[in-house]
Design a protein around this motif. Sequence first.
Motif, PDB file in Angstrom:
ATOM      1  N   PRO A 115      12.281 -11.814 -10.469  1.00 31.64           N
ATOM      2  CA  PRO A 115      11.412 -10.686 -10.852  1.00 31.64           C
ATOM      3  C   PRO A 115      11.701  -9.458  -9.995  1.00 31.64           C
ATOM      4  O   PRO A 115      12.084  -9.563  -8.830  1.00 31.64           O
ATOM      5  CB  PRO A 115      10.005 -11.219 -10.590  1.00 31.64           C
ATOM      6  CG  PRO A 115      10.143 -12.710 -10.634  1.00 31.64           C
ATOM      7  CD  PRO A 115      11.497 -13.004 -10.064  1.00 31.64           C
ATOM      8  N   ILE A 116      11.501  -8.313 -10.587  1.00 33.27           N
ATOM      9  CA  ILE A 116      11.609  -7.048  -9.857  1.00 33.27           C
ATOM     10  C   ILE A 116      10.481  -6.981  -8.833  1.00 33.27           C
ATOM     11  O   ILE A 116       9.347  -7.381  -9.117  1.00 33.27           O
ATOM     12  CB  ILE A 116      11.532  -5.860 -10.833  1.00 33.27           C
ATOM     13  CG1 ILE A 116      12.785  -5.834 -11.732  1.00 33.27           C
ATOM     14  CG2 ILE A 116      11.375  -4.537 -10.099  1.00 33.27           C
ATOM     15  CD1 ILE A 116      12.705  -4.839 -12.861  1.00 33.27           C
ATOM     16  N   GLU A 117      10.788  -6.479  -7.661  1.00 31.75           N
ATOM     17  CA  GLU A 117       9.771  -6.370  -6.615  1.00 31.75           C
ATOM     18  C   GLU A 117       8.608  -5.505  -7.108  1.00 31.75           C
ATOM     19  O   GLU A 117       8.807  -4.383  -7.584  1.00 31.75           O
ATOM     20  CB  GLU A 117      10.371  -5.752  -5.349  1.00 31.75           C
ATOM     21  CG  GLU A 117       9.413  -5.695  -4.178  1.00 31.75           C
ATOM     22  CD  GLU A 117      10.046  -5.149  -2.912  1.00 31.75           C
ATOM     23  OE1 GLU A 117       9.306  -4.964  -1.925  1.00 31.75           O
ATOM     24  OE2 GLU A 117      11.266  -4.912  -2.916  1.00 31.75           O
ATOM     25  N   GLY A 118       7.417  -6.043  -7.015  1.00 34.28           N
ATOM     26  CA  GLY A 118       6.239  -5.321  -7.473  1.00 34.28           C
ATOM     27  C   GLY A 118       5.713  -5.810  -8.808  1.00 34.28           C
ATOM     28  O   GLY A 118       4.568  -5.507  -9.176  1.00 34.28           O
ATOM     29  N   MET A 166      10.841  -9.291 -19.845  1.00 31.00           N
ATOM     30  CA  MET A 166      10.623  -8.042 -19.126  1.00 31.00           C
ATOM     31  C   MET A 166      10.081  -8.296 -17.734  1.00 31.00           C
ATOM     32  O   MET A 166       9.245  -9.178 -17.539  1.00 31.00           O
ATOM     33  CB  MET A 166       9.645  -7.153 -19.893  1.00 31.00           C
ATOM     34  CG  MET A 166      10.166  -6.611 -21.198  1.00 31.00           C
ATOM     35  SD  MET A 166       8.988  -5.413 -21.876  1.00 31.00           S
ATOM     36  CE  MET A 166       9.724  -5.124 -23.488  1.00 31.00           C
ATOM     37  N   GLY A 167      10.566  -7.504 -16.791  1.00 29.15           N
ATOM     38  CA  GLY A 167      10.071  -7.600 -15.426  1.00 29.15           C
ATOM     39  C   GLY A 167      11.041  -8.262 -14.476  1.00 29.15           C
ATOM     40  O   GLY A 167      10.716  -8.472 -13.308  1.00 29.15           O
ATOM     41  N   LEU A 179      12.274   0.590 -14.377  1.00 25.05           N
ATOM     42  CA  LEU A 179      11.047  -0.082 -13.944  1.00 25.05           C
ATOM     43  C   LEU A 179      11.002  -0.182 -12.426  1.00 25.05           C
ATOM     44  O   LEU A 179       9.953   0.050 -11.809  1.00 25.05           O
ATOM     45  CB  LEU A 179      10.958  -1.468 -14.578  1.00 25.05           C
ATOM     46  CG  LEU A 179       9.736  -2.309 -14.190  1.00 25.05           C
ATOM     47  CD1 LEU A 179       8.441  -1.575 -14.522  1.00 25.05           C
ATOM     48  CD2 LEU A 179       9.790  -3.663 -14.891  1.00 25.05           C
ATOM     49  N   ARG A 180      12.129  -0.512 -11.816  1.00 28.43           N
ATOM     50  CA  ARG A 180      12.186  -0.573 -10.349  1.00 28.43           C
ATOM     51  C   ARG A 180      11.820   0.779  -9.743  1.00 28.43           C
ATOM     52  O   ARG A 180      11.075   0.865  -8.762  1.00 28.43           O
ATOM     53  CB  ARG A 180      13.588  -0.996  -9.891  1.00 28.43           C
ATOM     54  CG  ARG A 180      13.873  -2.476  -9.981  1.00 28.43           C
ATOM     55  CD  ARG A 180      15.132  -2.859  -9.215  1.00 28.43           C
ATOM     56  NE  ARG A 180      16.319  -2.272  -9.815  1.00 28.43           N
ATOM     57  CZ  ARG A 180      17.061  -2.876 -10.754  1.00 28.43           C
ATOM     58  NH1 ARG A 180      16.722  -4.079 -11.190  1.00 28.43           N
ATOM     59  NH2 ARG A 180      18.128  -2.290 -11.238  1.00 28.43           N
ATOM     60  N   GLU A 181      12.347   1.850 -10.342  1.00 22.87           N
ATOM     61  CA  GLU A 181      12.079   3.203  -9.846  1.00 22.87           C
ATOM     62  C   GLU A 181      10.596   3.548  -9.959  1.00 22.87           C
ATOM     63  O   GLU A 181      10.009   4.120  -9.035  1.00 22.87           O
ATOM     64  CB  GLU A 181      12.915   4.204 -10.643  1.00 22.87           C
ATOM     65  CG  GLU A 181      12.755   5.649 -10.198  1.00 22.87           C
ATOM     66  CD  GLU A 181      13.587   6.611 -11.037  1.00 22.87           C
ATOM     67  OE1 GLU A 181      13.368   7.824 -10.915  1.00 22.87           O
ATOM     68  OE2 GLU A 181      14.442   6.128 -11.815  1.00 22.87           O
ATOM     69  N   ALA A 182       9.980   3.173 -11.098  1.00 16.82           N
ATOM     70  CA  ALA A 182       8.566   3.478 -11.311  1.00 16.82           C
ATOM     71  C   ALA A 182       7.685   2.725 -10.312  1.00 16.82           C
ATOM     72  O   ALA A 182       6.723   3.283  -9.768  1.00 16.82           O
ATOM     73  CB  ALA A 182       8.167   3.127 -12.742  1.00 16.82           C
ATOM     74  N   SER A 187       5.360   4.233  -7.246  1.00  9.52           N
ATOM     75  CA  SER A 187       3.935   3.905  -7.111  1.00  9.52           C
ATOM     76  C   SER A 187       3.619   3.406  -5.722  1.00  9.52           C
ATOM     77  O   SER A 187       2.608   3.788  -5.115  1.00  9.52           O
ATOM     78  CB  SER A 187       3.542   2.850  -8.148  1.00  9.52           C
ATOM     79  OG  SER A 187       3.706   3.340  -9.458  1.00  9.52           O
ATOM     80  N   ASN A 188       4.492   2.552  -5.188  1.00 10.68           N
ATOM     81  CA  ASN A 188       4.286   2.014  -3.839  1.00 10.68           C
ATOM     82  C   ASN A 188       4.358   3.109  -2.781  1.00 10.68           C
ATOM     83  O   ASN A 188       3.583   3.120  -1.824  1.00 10.68           O
ATOM     84  CB  ASN A 188       5.318   0.932  -3.534  1.00 10.68           C
ATOM     85  CG  ASN A 188       5.102  -0.304  -4.385  1.00 10.68           C
ATOM     86  OD1 ASN A 188       3.996  -0.593  -4.843  1.00 10.68           O
ATOM     87  ND2 ASN A 188       6.170  -1.078  -4.616  1.00 10.68           N
ATOM     88  N   ASP A 189       5.300   4.061  -2.965  1.00  9.78           N
ATOM     89  CA  ASP A 189       5.447   5.149  -2.017  1.00  9.78           C
ATOM     90  C   ASP A 189       4.205   6.049  -2.015  1.00  9.78           C
ATOM     91  O   ASP A 189       3.757   6.511  -0.968  1.00  9.78           O
ATOM     92  CB  ASP A 189       6.686   5.977  -2.363  1.00  9.78           C
ATOM     93  CG  ASP A 189       7.977   5.230  -2.098  1.00  9.78           C
ATOM     94  OD1 ASP A 189       7.932   4.212  -1.389  1.00  9.78           O
ATOM     95  OD2 ASP A 189       9.034   5.648  -2.630  1.00  9.78           O
ATOM     96  N   GLN A 190       3.635   6.281  -3.210  1.00 14.39           N
ATOM     97  CA  GLN A 190       2.451   7.115  -3.317  1.00 14.39           C
ATOM     98  C   GLN A 190       1.239   6.436  -2.681  1.00 14.39           C
ATOM     99  O   GLN A 190       0.415   7.093  -2.048  1.00 14.39           O
ATOM    100  CB  GLN A 190       2.176   7.428  -4.782  1.00 14.39           C
ATOM    101  CG  GLN A 190       3.204   8.386  -5.410  1.00 14.39           C
ATOM    102  CD  GLN A 190       2.965   8.603  -6.889  1.00 14.39           C
ATOM    103  OE1 GLN A 190       2.196   7.883  -7.527  1.00 14.39           O
ATOM    104  NE2 GLN A 190       3.636   9.603  -7.445  1.00 14.39           N
TER     105      GLN A 190
END
Length: 347
Positions: free
Chosen positions: A119-122, A298-299, A335-338, A342-345
């Motif tokens: 899975p993608i992190e997050g 997905m994911g 998706l990774r970028e999004a 979100s995590n950075d914000q």
Amino acid sequence: MIKIGIDAMGGDFAPEVAIEGAIMALNHIDNQSRITLFGDKERIVELLNKHNCPVDKFDIVATSQVIEMGDHPAKAFISKSDSSISVGFKYLAEGKIDGFASAGSTGAMMVGSMQVIKPIEGVIRPVLATLIPTVSAERGIQRAVLMDVGLNVDAKPEVLAQYGLLGSIYAQSALNMPNPRVALLNIGEEEGKGNAQAKATYDLMKADSRYNFVGNVEASYIFTGKIGDVVVADAFVGNSLLKMAEALYRINFKLGGGKPRLKNFLRPILGRIVPKLYFQNDFWDAMNAESVGGLQVMGINSPVMIGHGSSSARAICSMILSMERDIKSNFPAKLREALKKSNDQEA
């Protein structure tokens, strides 16, 4: 060069149907796309020769084992390390192919997706999604994303809410929808409808500014596209809805004498929703699972698609074309970028 990995040994009628579908796909994929077949090389070459198809049209990776439908997915994935599915995932993880699809063991495909590609992190929980047709007088015949259709039957509200983000980004990247409408499948359109799960999910989706949440959608409007372009449900409900749609197509097809024509007994039901347009063969052809080809996982970090075990050659062809589209969409990276943003914000 896009490299599309296909399990030639997956499915009830493999490898014959898988090879026939791959040959059909050659007439539709881009010149810069290349299909890689995983399986019994001798048998693959024999079938290509049978169809008068030059062997050099494909890349072939020889494997000596097959994960059968009755095998324990996790155990077989490890014990049959030279199976077409196991080797396919190895190639995908190493970047030797850009996406991998199979009509073989769903369990083994999920083991590979979760344990090899990961899975993608997050991402809280990956999801199985599919495309369904929608039709309306204003928009004509289009596609919508339905998720989950088979993975998480008891999904928590936060998981369902995140599906909205996954589906929105997918609709943007793969279906070219600039601002897809995300709706929650429910028994009524009003806020406050549904069980505790639906109410909690609604609140979370309403508060998420990362996608265009438009509220609840009733099942009667899903195929009209009136409410949403992405429909979110747990797998228990989503899978039931998908199988009902597939059964409706089969009934219509059978009563139409082998043609996807709407019979009189269905006209009063569907005609009330979208008059005339529901009777177009294009819509019913789009309802045919063979035109979709498979389910997107997905994911996870790379494109993976799972086809039905009884897939026909046309379904395999459609699965290859869908995989090509998904690879081009670069959905996992977006998706990774999004999620990173979100995590950075939040930090």
